[in-house]
Enzyme design. Structure first.
Site, PDB file in Angstrom:
ATOM      1  N   HIS A  76       0.841  -1.200   0.000  1.00 19.60           N
ATOM      2  CA  HIS A  76       0.000   0.000   0.000  1.00 19.60           C
ATOM      3  C   HIS A  76       0.871   1.243   0.000  1.00 19.60           C
ATOM      4  CE1 HIS A  76      -2.183   3.216   2.368  1.00 19.60           C
ATOM      5  NE2 HIS A  76      -2.925   3.086   1.295  1.00 19.60           N
ATOM      6  N   SER A  77       0.529   2.201  -0.842  1.00 20.19           N
ATOM      7  CA  SER A  77       1.229   3.483  -0.926  1.00 20.19           C
ATOM      8  C   SER A  77       2.713   3.254  -1.222  1.00 20.19           C
ATOM      9  CB  SER A  77       1.009   4.283   0.361  1.00 20.19           C
ATOM     10  OG  SER A  77       1.453   5.604   0.220  1.00 20.19           O
ATOM     11  N   MET A  78       3.607   3.758  -0.378  1.00 17.44           N
ATOM     12  CA  MET A  78       5.028   3.608  -0.639  1.00 17.44           C
ATOM     13  C   MET A  78       5.497   2.168  -0.469  1.00 17.44           C
ATOM     14  SD  MET A  78       6.107   6.487  -1.659  1.00 17.44           S
ATOM     15  CE  MET A  78       7.871   6.197  -1.623  1.00 17.44           C
ATOM     16  N   SER A 105      -0.159   3.305  -4.914  1.00 27.32           N
ATOM     17  CA  SER A 105       1.294   3.497  -4.843  1.00 27.32           C
ATOM     18  C   SER A 105       1.742   4.458  -5.940  1.00 27.32           C
ATOM     19  CB  SER A 105       2.027   2.159  -4.994  1.00 27.32           C
ATOM     20  OG  SER A 105       1.676   1.266  -3.965  1.00 27.32           O
TER      21      SER A 105
END
Length: 845
Positions: A76-78, A105
């Site tokens: 998730h995300s970074m 991401s």
């Protein structure tokens, strides 16, 4: 943690309902919620930690007969960026990861580039996946963006930077995922039930029944991901394609349809029912066959065959092209693909007694496709385009001509009216984007008036493709579609895609405000009001015009050669908003429209500077009121000043502290000392005002009651006036306005270094030193300048010979900053330093 709980709990419940004892072990890699989206110093450490975690997890199964050899990563995300960064490690075995699924991401670029480590990390990951695309072609990656509700990471950034035509790299938006069809914010995408279910279903379908591990077959991986995330056909992946249909078994259940349209609702009693359509008589007049059914069960329902002597010979299952929409499943067949069959058979059987509706018709798509030009983006909603659809069919397509850029935003209103009021299937309005999987679906009843938001996450790579509005309509109804530009949404799109440029223009406004303040002191020996100089900092003709001219010159090859000879860095411009057009032969392509909108972005940046400085002034006034009882009243402009020896000693101590701990902490401490100077000036200004209001006035104008202060004409007269005088009050006010302007400028480096300060504070229990520290290159000059400018006042500046030079520097520095900082926000600190160093020298010389 939430992601693992969601996936693990759903996978466990699904496994309990299956035979064979198959289950998944879900592990969480905890990165301690570090702010790596803004501070890139920990990204490489997280990548190594993830590598070691994978090896440790696989070692848990080494004693099994068939131990797993790879894992599936869900980031998730970074976390998704870190997952792709694994392949940049020199000793990483690519066979350890079989599949990567990322959610929200930012793969294309960081949201904000606040330090060089973040940009360097992204550069290494991008070069690895682009330069070694052939070696990594077998790595399957799926990226899902949240849509317009994700205000932290716009979905355009979630597209995977990879060579065009790589089938193993899939990018899409949550609104286009079958059975999801919703937008999510940046956090809720983790526990969105629809996405979690799609992910878990894909995991179970990816299992090889022989090894009971994730399959290594690339074709099956792509087929499963396409099934659950892109196009959800009614037939399950791997289901048997064989068909067995015969008119000899149930001849009475077959009905031949000779009309142009079929509308059939199943009865409550279960029955077996088939409808047969003859192709031979329709091939010349029509081009497609359209059919939809509100029975969403995943079973085959449309077949093709050769009808001969009352039998359906050589049956073919045509259901594989079925597409799932919220209220029904839809199948569109082209006659060009049906050359081997003579008849179509549609199953309307409901042996379980479930009621549903089937609607089918012959179509000629050319007659059901309309084209309407969208209004110009500068129409500001005053004009609109409209088209009326007299629905004689079940599907209509409207081509929105010239709608292919991200800065466009429209309000699309669809009003439906029907002559006969009766129960009908829901209508589906679908915005289809040909070049990216970002479709959005709206389901409405009939009749109704519906507003659809028309915005894009990516631009068309060739500016020739246009957005399509697909209307799944009800027959014998009229639909009026009107399209109007939405100015608020246009502004929102501009800020969404050009947001990183606004802080740069905010800094440029404050630089020009500082220059205006110095020019005022140079000309009139007085400091102007901070709000006035910040307002005058809005000078797009002096900043944007030179930048645009430079951009035009850099399009010439000769000027590019001269630029490279000077060893100057490339000009910072926002990359193309289309992922497919972003990279061409390794060169980053750019677009023209951000340059054309730069004056508007400058206005936004100037507004942030104005209201931010106003808020800073208000906060200083409130804090000074609270701290006033703790300080003795002062009437001198030199309140809270320090001796030169003390300044040097404090600067040296803060530099050492910053070197052994965190540079941002030293910068923040020096900034706090300067704010204390502003607070004392605010207290002194209030004290002098109160004292002079109580003291008798010697010089009054009886007509208007204003005070005539003769000592303002010459600086040395003010030096000779008593401390309790109107002249002393004006001196304090001038110094206060000067330091308020400087404080607003000082805030920029502090804010840019805040992520590293927060990261250091949160990790104090592990280490007292921030490594790497993005503030180390400028900690010494920045702390020294902050300390020296504490003693700065208008008299010292006016008497300095360096003031003319210092007042001329902000404008060229602002132009240079706008040229080189939009994609490197951390460079703003260097340009602020170049402005403040001559100013600090003015206080010494």
């Amino acid at each position: 943690m939430t992601k693992s709980r969601s996936l693990g709990s759903v996978a466990l419940r699904k496994a309990e309902n299956l035979e064979g004892g198959l289950h998944f072990n879900v592990f969480t890699v905890d990165f301690n919620e570090e702010l790596v989206a803004l501070y890139g110093g920990s990204l490489l450490q997280q990548t190594h930690f993830l590598h070691e975690s994978i090896k440790a997890i696989l070692r848990l199964y080494k004693n099994l007969k068939t131990p797993p050899q790879s894992v599936v990563l869900v980031g998730h995300s970074m976390g998704g960026v870190v997952a792709r960064a694994l392949f940049t490690l020199p000793r990483f075995n690519t066979n350890l990861v079989s599949l990567i699924i990322t959610q929200a991401s930012p793969h294309l670029a960081p949201v904000l580039s606040l330090d060089p480590y973040l940009l360097g990390f992204y550069s290494s990951v991008r070069h690895k996946w682009l330069n070694q695309a052939n070696k990594l072609r077998n790595i399957t990656v799926l990226s899902v963006g949240g849509g317009y509700r994700d205000y932290q990471v716009r979905s355009g950034l979630t597209s995977l930077p990879c060579p065009s035509g790589d089938p193993n790299k899939l990018s899409l938006v949550a609104t286009a995922v079958p059975r999801t069809w919703v937008s999510t914010d940046h956090l809720s995408i983790v526990w969105c039930k629809e996405l979690v279910l799609a992910t878990v279903r894909a995991f179970f379908d990816l299992i090889d029944p022989e090894t009971r591990q994730f399959t290594d077959n690339q074709e099956k991986k792509i087929a499963v991901l396409n099934h659950h995330f892109i196009r959800h056909p009614v037939r399950m992946v791997g289901e048997d394609h064989s068909v067995s249909i015969s008119t000899l078994d149930f001849p009475e259940e077959w009905s031949e349809v000779n009309t142009l349209r079929l509308a059939y609702s199943t009865p409550k009693e279960g029955q077996e029912k088939y409808f047969m359509f003859t192709l031979s008589s329709r091939r010349k007049a029509y081009s497609h066959f359209y059919c939809r059914s509100s029975n969403l069960e995943m079973t085959s329902w449309v077949y093709g065959c050769v009808h001969k002597n009352g039998s359906c010979l050589h049956p073919v299952d045509l259901s594989v092209g079925t597409e799932l929409l919220p209220p029904y499943k839809v199948l569109i067949l082209s006659f060009s693909d049906l050359s081997s069959v003579t008849h179509l058979v549609v199953s309307a059987s409901n042996l379980n007694g479930k009621q549903f509706t089937v609607e089918c018709e012959w179509q000629r798509q050319e007659s059901l496709t309309l084209s309407v030009p969208v209004p110009h983006v500068l129409s500001f909603g005053l004009t609109f385009s409209d088209v009326t659809v007299n629905s004689s069919g079940l599907l209509h397509t409207i081509k929105l001509h010239h709608f292919n850029q991200v800065y466009q935003a429209f309000r699309i209103n669809v009003a439906s009216q029907c002559k006969v009021q009766k129960d009908r299937l829901s209508n589906v309005y679908r915005i289809m984007v040909p070049w990216f999987r970002e479709d959005s679906i709206t389901t409405v009843s009939v009749p109704s008036v519906t507003e659809i938001s028309g915005m894009l996450h990516t631009s068309s790579p060739d500016n020739t493709s246009d957005v399509l509005l697909q209307l799944h309509t009800a027959p014998n109804c009229q639909y009026k579609v009107s399209i109007r530009t939405s100015l608020p949404r246009v502004i929102g799109q501009i800020l969404r895609f050009c947001g990183p440029m606004v802080p740069v223009y905010t800094a440029a406004t404050l630089l020009l405000a500082c220059g205006g303040q110095l020019s005022s002191i140079l000309k009139s020996r007085r400091a102007a009001d901070m709000s006035q100089v910040v307002g005058k900092g809005l000078q797009p003709h002096k900043v944007n015009l030179p930048v645009y001219v430079l951009h035009v010159l850099l399009s010439c090859s000769r000027f590019q050669e001269f630029w490279s000879i000077l060893c100057l860095p490339p000009m910072d411009v926002l990359p193309a908003s289309s992922p497919d057009a972003m990279f061409h032969n390794g060169v980053v392509l750019v677009e023209e429209w951000p340059h054309l909108l730069s004056p508007l972005l400058y206005i936004f940046g100037a507004a942030v500077a104005y209201w931010g400085s106003t808020l800073l002034h208000l906060i200083m006034r409130l804090i000074s009121l609270l701290l006033a009882p703790l300080h003795r009243p002062s009437v001198s402009r030199d309140c809270a000043t320090l001796r030169l020896r003390t300044q040097i000693l404090i600067a040296l101590c803060l530099t050492v502290i910053g070197g052994i701990s965190c540079g941002a902490f030293s910068v923040f401490a020096a900034f706090s000392l300067h704010l204390y100077r502003v607070l004392r000036l605010q207290m002194t200004e209030r004290s002098l005002s109160h004292m002079l209001n109580l003291a008798p006035r010697k010089h009054e104008d009886t007509e208007n009651g204003t005070v005539n202060v003769e000592c303002l004409s010459r600086s040395k007269e003010c030096n000779g006036t008593p401390l309790l005088s109107e002249c002393a009050l004006e001196e304090v006010r001038d110094d206060l306005q000067l330091h308020l302007c400087l404080s607003a400028l000082f805030t920029l480096p502090v804010m840019l270094s805040t992520p590293s300060l927060i990261h250091w504070i949160r990790n104090l229990r592990y280490t007292t030193q921030l490594d790497p520290d993005p503030c180390w290159p400028h900690i010494v000059p920045l702390v020294t300048v902050y300390m020296l400018l504490i003693n700065c006042n208008t008299l010292k500046l006016y008497n300095s010979k360096l003031l003319p030079l210092a007042s001329c520097l902000p404008l060229p520095l602002a132009i240079t900053m706008v040229t080189f900082s939009p994609l490197h926000l951390y460079r703003v600190t260097y340009f602020v330093l170049l402005t403040l160093i001559p100013l600090a020298c003015c206080c010494l010389l």
